[in-house]
Design a protein around this motif. Structure first.
Motif, PDB file in Angstrom:
ATOM      1  N   LYS A 141     -11.738  14.825 -54.541  1.00  0.00           N
ATOM      2  CA  LYS A 141     -12.208  13.487 -54.896  1.00  0.00           C
ATOM      3  C   LYS A 141     -11.662  12.456 -53.906  1.00  0.00           C
ATOM      4  O   LYS A 141     -10.454  12.281 -53.789  1.00  0.00           O
ATOM      5  CB  LYS A 141     -11.783  13.151 -56.327  1.00  0.00           C
ATOM      6  N   LYS A 189     -21.233  14.658 -53.809  1.00  0.00           N
ATOM      7  CA  LYS A 189     -21.659  14.338 -55.174  1.00  0.00           C
ATOM      8  C   LYS A 189     -20.910  13.106 -55.686  1.00  0.00           C
ATOM      9  O   LYS A 189     -19.922  12.672 -55.104  1.00  0.00           O
ATOM     10  CB  LYS A 189     -21.390  15.518 -56.119  1.00  0.00           C
ATOM     11  N   ASP A 190     -21.406  12.580 -56.797  1.00  0.00           N
ATOM     12  CA  ASP A 190     -20.735  11.494 -57.533  1.00  0.00           C
ATOM     13  C   ASP A 190     -20.442  10.282 -56.651  1.00  0.00           C
ATOM     14  O   ASP A 190     -19.376   9.660 -56.753  1.00  0.00           O
ATOM     15  CB  ASP A 190     -19.425  11.999 -58.159  1.00  0.00           C
ATOM     16  N   ALA A 245     -20.249   6.622 -55.529  1.00  0.00           N
ATOM     17  CA  ALA A 245     -20.220   5.319 -56.203  1.00  0.00           C
ATOM     18  C   ALA A 245     -19.668   4.284 -55.231  1.00  0.00           C
ATOM     19  O   ALA A 245     -18.656   4.524 -54.571  1.00  0.00           O
ATOM     20  CB  ALA A 245     -19.360   5.378 -57.463  1.00  0.00           C
ATOM     21  N   THR A 258     -16.304   5.822 -53.552  1.00  0.00           N
ATOM     22  CA  THR A 258     -15.766   7.083 -54.056  1.00  0.00           C
ATOM     23  C   THR A 258     -16.840   8.162 -54.039  1.00  0.00           C
ATOM     24  O   THR A 258     -18.031   7.878 -54.189  1.00  0.00           O
ATOM     25  CB  THR A 258     -15.230   6.929 -55.492  1.00  0.00           C
ATOM     26  N   PHE A 259     -16.396   9.397 -53.864  1.00  0.00           N
ATOM     27  CA  PHE A 259     -17.315  10.532 -53.920  1.00  0.00           C
ATOM     28  C   PHE A 259     -16.521  11.822 -54.076  1.00  0.00           C
ATOM     29  O   PHE A 259     -15.299  11.849 -53.872  1.00  0.00           O
ATOM     30  CB  PHE A 259     -18.191  10.598 -52.658  1.00  0.00           C
ATOM     31  N   SER A 260     -17.219  12.873 -54.448  1.00  0.00           N
ATOM     32  CA  SER A 260     -16.614  14.201 -54.560  1.00  0.00           C
ATOM     33  C   SER A 260     -17.245  15.115 -53.521  1.00  0.00           C
ATOM     34  O   SER A 260     -18.418  14.948 -53.157  1.00  0.00           O
ATOM     35  CB  SER A 260     -16.841  14.780 -55.961  1.00  0.00           C
TER      36      SER A 260
END
Length: 214
Positions: A26, A54-55, A57, A66-68
């Motif tokens: 993350k 993914k994810d 934002a 932010t991201f994964s």
């Protein structure tokens, strides 16, 4: 029975491997220059080049991104930093929490050139700004000055508190550096171009009495 146990052990080992491979790192990066939804779209589009992301934002107000990303790909913070720059923005700070719980930082807040000593003094000055993105930019400009040990700006009081080695720098030198990135200080005013290059949320109300920074 032994055959069944062996099959179960193989199955559990395979499951553990799949879980390890399926872990996600993350990332969180504070990005300077995100002034509008189109900016956020451009940044996200650039990071879509990282297959498996993914994810995602993005907070335009604070600059938080932010991201994964799949842990097995071992994406480095250096690669993330370069990708932000390729998108046309500046990574100010950030880090990653790896799938195993390890935490890595993109930028340390301490200036490694100077260390606390008998020459360390404290100082403060007024710096104009509005938001958390301003805070990150102001503190980074201060910390980039050789000899500065710590810099902390309060967006409510507008006061920047410093700790620095007086044999290496001064409050005035720090003010000049901050003015160059677009923020008026107690004794130095940023050039109009530097001010206008700030994101909309960072364009504070200016006081016309200060002289423009050269």
């Amino acid at each position: 029975m032994k055959k069944l146990i062996a099959i179960l052990m193989i199955a559990f080992a395979g499951l553990a491997t799949m879980q390890a491979q399926g872990g996600m790192d993350k990332f969180q990066v504070q990005v300077d220059g995100l002034g509008c939804p189109f900016c956020a779209y451009g940044l996200e589009k650039k990071f879509k080049e990282f297959k498996g992301i993914k994810d995602v934002a993005i907070d335009i107000e604070t600059g938080d991104f932010t991201f994964s990303y799949p842990a097995e790909k071992a994406l480095s913070l250096e690669a993330v930093e370069k990708q932000v720059e390729k998108a046309g923005y500046t990574p100010i700070a950030g880090g990653v929490t790896r799938s195993d719980g390890t935490i890595e930082a993109l930028h340390g807040k301490k200036n490694q050139v100077a260390t606390k000593s008998a020459k360390t003094v404290s100082g403060k000055t007024m710096v104009s700004g509005n938001c958390s993105m301003c805070q990150a930019r102001i503190e980074k400009a201060a910390m980039d000055q050789v000899g500065v040990l710590d810099a902390s700006w309060d967006k409510n009081t507008k006061i920047l508190e410093l700790q620095y080695d007086e044999t290496m720098t001064s409050v005035e030198a720090v003010e000049e550096a901050i003015a160059r990135v677009g923020h008026d200080t107690e004794h130095h005013k940023a050039h109009k171009e530097a001010y206008e290059n700030l994101p909309g949320c960072c364009q504070y109300e200016r006081i016309e009495s200060k002289k423009p920074q050269r």
